[in-house]
Design an enzyme around this catalytic site. Structure first.
Site, PDB file in Angstrom:
ATOM      1  CG  ASP A  65      -1.955  -1.094   1.142  1.00  0.00           C
ATOM      2  OD1 ASP A  65      -1.637  -1.966   0.318  1.00  0.00           O
ATOM      3  OD2 ASP A  65      -2.945  -0.805   2.005  1.00  0.00           O
TER       4      ASP A  65
ATOM      5  CE  LYS B 196      -6.048   1.429   2.421  1.00  0.00           C
ATOM      6  NZ  LYS B 196      -4.671   0.773   3.259  1.00  0.00           N
TER       7      LYS B 196
ATOM      8  CE  LYS C 180      -7.667  -2.002   2.340  1.00  0.00           C
ATOM      9  NZ  LYS C 180      -6.411  -2.263   2.775  1.00  0.00           N
TER      10      LYS C 180
END
Length: 308
Positions: free
Chosen positions: A145, A208, A244
Site C-alpha cells: 500500500d 484506496k 478499497k
C-alpha cells in the site's frame, strides 16, 4: 491475488484536464445508496459472509506486539466461529481465502500487505520511500500500500505524480500495488477523480480512499467518484482496477452499503477480493456478532466471541 496486473498506460493529460465532477449529483446519489432498504434474514447473512471475503484485517498501531500479530493471523484464518458456519451450512466458507497467496507462519493461504512510502503523510524523500517499498517486498509482502504525496494533487502536478507512482510500481516488482489517495486531504471531488485516473494510468492495481489516519476517511461521495473513474478507465482500456475504502468502517450495516454501492456502480464481477477490499480492524467483529444473532436469535456476550 489471482487477478491480472494493471500494466498502466501513458499519461493522458488531455483526459485529466477535461474532468469535471457534478458535486450535487454525487451527493444525491450517495444519499440514495445509504437510504436503500437493506436485505434481511438469510439474504443478509449471505451478504455479510460475502463482505468477510473482502475484508483486509488491518493493524497500524504503534504499540503492536508479536502476540497481537499472531492473534490477527488466527482471526484471518478463522474469521467466523466454525459452529456458526455449520449452523447455516457454510462450513466450507473459509476456502474462499484460497484466492490469495501465502502466510507460512499462520499455516494458511493469506497474503501479507504492508504500508510503505512514508505512511501516512507521504512526505519523506522519494529515495527513502522507494527503499521502504523494496524492503517490504524483500521481507515477503505480496501487496504494497503506497501513499501519494497529496501536495502534487493540490498543486496540479500530474506528471510528477504519475512518474512517482510509476517508480513505486517498478519497486513493487511482482507484488500488487494499492495506491492510497488520502481523499480527505485532496480538496475537491474533481481532484479525487483526477488523482484516481493518474494512479491507474501509472499502474496501480487498486486505488484506496484513505490511510485511516486522516480526519476524514472513506465516504460514499468520494467512493462514487473513485469507482466511476475505475469504470471509465475500464471502458477506455479494458483493464479492471480494484477499489478499497478504508478508515472508519466499523459496522455490518455499513458493509452492506459498500457492497451495494459496488454492485450497482461496477457490477457483480467486482464483488471479489481481487477487485474489492474493505480496510477495517473492527468490522469483522461486528459481522460475527450479527451472524451469531442470525443463528441463535440472541446477541453474543463477550465470552461467546472471545476473539472479537
Amino acid at each position: 491475488m489471482s487477478g491480472g496486473r494493471n500494466p498502466g498506460t501513458e499519461l493522458d493529460l488531455g483526459w485529466i484536464s477535461r474532468v469535471r465532477v457534478n458535486h450535487p449529483a454525487v451527493l444525491r446519489r450517495a444519499e440514495q445508496i445509504q437510504t436503500r432498504r437493506t436485505v434481511k434474514k438469510d439474504w443478509q447473512a449471505a451478504w455479510l459472509l460475502k463482505a468477510v471475503t473482502c475484508i483486509d484485517l488491518t493493524t497500524l498501531s504503534g504499540d503492536d506486539t508479536p502476540s497481537n500479530i499472531h492473534r490477527l493471523c488466527f482471526k484471518a484464518k478463522h474469521p467466523i466461529r466454525d459452529d456458526l458456519l455449520q449452523s447455516i451450512k457454510m462450513e466450507d466458507f473459509a476456502r474462499v481465502l484460497d484466492t490469495v497467496k501465502a502466510l507460512k507462519d499462520a499455516g494458511c493461504d493469506i497474503p501479507v500487505a504492508s504500508v510503505a512510502t512514508g505512511f501516512p503523510a507521504g512526505q519523506t524523500p522519494l529515495k527513502t520511500r522507494l527503499e521502504e517499498v523494496r524492503t517490504a517486498v524483500d521481507d515477503g509482502a505480496t501487496e504494497i500500500d503506497i501513499v501519494i504525496n497529496r501536495t502534487l494533487v493540490l498543486t496540479g502536478r500530474w506528471k510528477e505524480l504519475y512518474e512517482e507512482i510509476r517508480l513505486f510500481r517498478e519497486a513493487c516488482g511482482e507484488a500488487h500495488m494499492k495506491t492510497i489517495l488520502g481523499t480527505g486531504e485532496l480538496g475537491s471531488l474533481t481532484n479525487v477523480y483526477k488523482a484516481s485516473l493518474v494512479a491507474m494510468m501509472a499502474g496501480s492495481d487498486f486505488i484506496k480512499t484513505s490511510t485511516g489516519k486522516e480526519s476524514v476517511n472513506a465516504t460514499y461521495p468520494v467512493a462514487l467518484v473513485m469507482v466511476r473513474a475505475i469504470r471509465d478507465y475500464y471502458w477506455k482500456t479494458g483493464i479492471k482496477v480494484g477499489f478499497k475504502p478504508a478508515g472508519g468502517i466499523r459496522s455490518a450495516k455499513e458493509a452492506l452499503v459498500w457492497l451495494s454501492l459496488i454492485k450497482e456502480e461496477l457490477g457483480d464481477e467486482w464483488l471479489i477480493p481481487e477487485l474489492f477490499r474493505i480496510g477495517a480492524s473492527t468490522l469483522l467483529s461486528d459481522i460475527e456478532r450479527q451472524i451469531y444473532h442470525h443463528v441463535t436469535g440472541r446477541y453474543a456476550a463477550h465470552h461467546d466471541l472471545p476473539m472479537a
